[in-house]
Design an enzyme around this catalytic site. Structure first.
Site, PDB file in Angstrom:
ATOM      1  N   LYS A  79      -6.514  -6.625   1.118  1.00 47.89           N
ATOM      2  CA  LYS A  79      -6.647  -5.456   1.996  1.00 47.89           C
ATOM      3  C   LYS A  79      -8.067  -5.401   2.558  1.00 47.89           C
ATOM      4  O   LYS A  79      -9.031  -5.699   1.839  1.00 47.89           O
ATOM      5  CB  LYS A  79      -6.329  -4.190   1.187  1.00 47.89           C
ATOM      6  CG  LYS A  79      -6.266  -2.908   1.997  1.00 47.89           C
ATOM      7  CD  LYS A  79      -5.872  -1.704   1.131  1.00 47.89           C
ATOM      8  CE  LYS A  79      -5.736  -0.442   1.949  1.00 47.89           C
ATOM      9  NZ  LYS A  79      -5.356   0.738   1.132  1.00 47.89           N
ATOM     10  N   SER A 187      -1.539   3.773   3.149  1.00 48.79           N
ATOM     11  CA  SER A 187      -2.415   2.998   3.996  1.00 48.79           C
ATOM     12  C   SER A 187      -2.317   1.476   3.798  1.00 48.79           C
ATOM     13  O   SER A 187      -2.714   0.731   4.693  1.00 48.79           O
ATOM     14  CB  SER A 187      -3.866   3.415   3.772  1.00 48.79           C
ATOM     15  OG  SER A 187      -4.303   3.053   2.478  1.00 48.79           O
ATOM     16  N   SER A 211      -1.096   5.400  -1.331  1.00 51.09           N
ATOM     17  CA  SER A 211      -1.268   4.267  -0.409  1.00 51.09           C
ATOM     18  C   SER A 211      -0.821   2.909  -0.938  1.00 51.09           C
ATOM     19  O   SER A 211      -0.778   1.952  -0.183  1.00 51.09           O
ATOM     20  CB  SER A 211      -2.728   4.159   0.021  1.00 51.09           C
ATOM     21  OG  SER A 211      -3.012   5.126   0.984  1.00 51.09           O
TER      22      SER A 211
END
EC number: 6.3.5.7
Lengths: 521, 95
Positions: A79, A187, A211
């Site tokens: 990420k 997210s 998330s």
């Protein structure tokens, strides 16, 4: 070659160790898959192909000598929130334009030390603020899952010459994929999409209000947010420091256990990193759950929740009961206040953490007539709408005269939420079962969500309580809805009892199976 | 509680974010929607409840007071938009 991308981490690990495949081969297979799929899915913002090949070569050298770590030669996606030395690290924000850190986050350093290979940086909501991956500066990520329609197809009667078989007609059902693009959740939308579409063997993610777990549920993958303090936050771009935790997204429960074992550590560089050894999570998988007490919180049955979610929850209850667990009804009375309290605490911490983006030390700078003008113009140009909204809310609730009414009140309510869980666990409950999300994945550019920020926030209604209390939570796929989209269940455990979560999630996985999207990209 | 455009502009100034008239008006309604949503916290009885200060009960870790890092000035300024001899450059702040 493309079959290699369909191996789970545990399967790939075995084949690499047995020298049936090489790290270079599996890495190449993923790089090719990314090249083909990324224009359609937008899961990666940067592909580090040279670095991946270099790391794979080093892994092969180790594997040839019978050496290598627990993840030797396993290609992973990272990420964009994790600081990776010399590699694009922008939290998918324009304000960090061009930022390449001269350090490596503790979590990614742990993965590389164990032999993992980095494929690239994954798309995400800007600064991890969002539930749909639409707030990214790099554009939305597309969910590899699409809605489908069950059609009854009438089979024609056919005669085939040489083969000599005759189909007698009749009907069969077929799924027809819809063209509408769906969000992967957020997210960690890039992480979930990439894992689900076989663009990495597993991915790192972070979870501040849901998330990891919400995108995992939206893509039919497994995602665990460990206990606050289990993974070091050092080197991860900060959003809300008392809520942020790193964790993996993987294709099955075992892979999630393997990844978390490597990601978690005790780190002197993070003062909230908890001083206790990391257990072997994989060893918990397959242990019976007979006699385990599963709590079902009545407050998670919310108004307007689709019947399919309720049905899925009941299925989960039945599976655990069949495996010998005892089901108990529990009450977590302050559940409904978790989301409003979160929307005070998280923006307050964010407004403070994001004060550092001032156009001086890194990233974007927009010139101004004086220093304040430079700050204001830089931040206006660098932050997207959602991030600005949260900084504004945070600044307001912390401003003179409002601190007690908002922030202090929210932190008191937070203690009440935590106490609810403590009471349930004190009464003997081992793990709590809830739905992971109040709906399946929704469309990109959903008009209702765009018109009302609170609607988007409601996605995290079942996950945010866990962050507020600092507990571990895992999302595990449990079935498909009528439109063929994956739905997930969530298990919540005692602090630092991730083992019980893996153990119980595996029972659900055994009963529900695993889910793969039909390839259209 | 709700905010007006004037308050939004003041908060934007505190947050060091330049806002246009149009931005301020849009933000006012968005912020009011969120503030309306969080208002329900007022119905919770918090008498005798301490605010949370630590997510997990733990003692703050202390390390030995020794130098463990440093001498990396070039690394620290490497990502800055404007530097000179390992200093960050900013617009003039003192007349």
């Amino acid at each position: 070659m493309s079959d290699l991308t369909h191996l789970t981490i545990s399967q790939a690990r075995a084949k690499l160790r047995a020298k049936e495949i090489t790290a270079a081969e599996i890495t190449e297979a993923y790089l090719q898959a990314i090249e083909r799929a990324n224009p359609a899915l937008n899961a990666y913002v940067v592909v580090t192909d040279d670095k991946a090949r270099y790391m794979a070569k080093a892994s092969d050298a180790k594997l040839a000598k019978g050496e290598g770590g627990s993840l030797e030669g396993i290609p992973l996606g990272i990420k964009d929130l994790f600081g990776t030395e010399g590699v694009h690290t922008q939290a998918c924000s324009h304000v960090l334009d061009g930022f390449k850190p001269h350090y490596e986050s503790t979590v990614t350093a742990n993965l590389w030390a164990d032999g993992a290979v980095m494929l690239g940086k994954l798309n995400m909501d800007e600064f991890a603020m969002g539930s749909s991956n639409e707030t990214s500066y790099y554009g939305p990520v597309v969910n590899p899952w699409r809605r489908s329609r069950l059609d009854t197809v009438v089979m024609p009667t056919t005669h085939q010459g040489d083969g000599g078989f005759v189909s007698a007609g009749g009907t069969r059902t077929a799924r027809t994929l819809d063209n509408a693009q769906l969000v992967p959740g957020g997210s960690s939308g890039g992480s979930a999409s990439a894992v689900s579409a076989f663009l990495c063997a597993g991915a790192t993610a972070t979870d501040t209000g849901g998330s990891i777990r919400q995108p995992a549920a939206f893509t039919g993958t497994v995602g665990i947010k460990p206990t606050y303090g289990r993974c070091s936050r050092w080197g991860i771009v900060a959003f809300a420091s008392s809520l942020d935790q790193a964790g993996p997204i993987a294709r099955d429960v075992r892979d999630a256990a393997i990844l978390l074992k490597s990601m978690a550590s005790v780190d002197p560089k993070d003062t909230t990193s908890v001083d206790r050894p990391v257990p072997d999570y994989e060893a918990a998988i397959g242990k019976p759950i007979k006699g385990m007490k599963i709590g079902i919180p009545r407050e998670y049955r919310v108004d307007g929740m689709p019947e399919e979610i309720e049905a899925l929850w009941q299925k989960g209850i039945a599976w655990l009961k069949d495996a010998g667990a005892e089901i108990v009804d529990i009450s977590l009375p302050h559940t409904k206040y978790a989301l409003p309290a979160y929307y005070i605490v998280a923006p307050a911490e964010a407004s403070s953490n994001l004060a550092r983006y001032d156009g001086v030390r890194y990233g974007l700078r927009v010139p101004g007539k004086d220093i304040v003008d430079m700050y204001e113009k830089t931040r206006a140009a660098g932050f997207g709408r959602e991030v600005k909204r949260r900084i504004m809310i945070g600044t307001y609730v912390l401003s003179a005269g409002y601190y007690d009414a908002y922030y202090l009140q929210a932190q008191k309510v937070r203690n009440l939420i935590k106490r609810d869980f403590e009471n349930a666990f004190a009464a003997g409950v081992d793990v709590i079962l809830t739905p992971a999300t109040p709906s399946a994945a929704f469309g990109i550019a959903d008009e209702d969500m765009a018109a009302d920020p609170v609607k988007m926030y409601l996605n995290d209604i079942f996950t945010v309580t866990v962050n507020m209390a600092g507990l571990p939570g895992i999302a595990v796929p449990a079935g498909l809805d009528a439109k063929g989209l994956p739905l997930g269940l969530q298990l919540i455990g005692r602090p630092f009892d991730e083992e019980t979560l893996f153990q119980t999630a595996h029972v659900i996985e055994q009963a529900a199976g695993t889910f793969q999207p039909e390839k259209w990209w | 509680m709700s905010v007006d455009v004037k308050t939004v502009k003041r908060v934007a100034r505190l947050a060091r974010i330049a806002v246009s008239e149009e931005d301020a008006e849009r933000m006012t309604s968005e912020l009011n929607a969120i503030l309306g949503f969080v208002e329900q916290l007022n119905e919770v009885d918090v008498s005798g409840v301490e605010p949370m200060t630590s997510v997990t009960p733990m003692e703050m870790k202390k390390r030995l007071d020794v130098v463990t890092d440093g001498s990396k000035a070039a690394d620290i300024v490497a990502n800055a938009p404007a530097t000179e001899e390992n200093f960050f450059l900013v617009p003039k702040v003192v007349e």
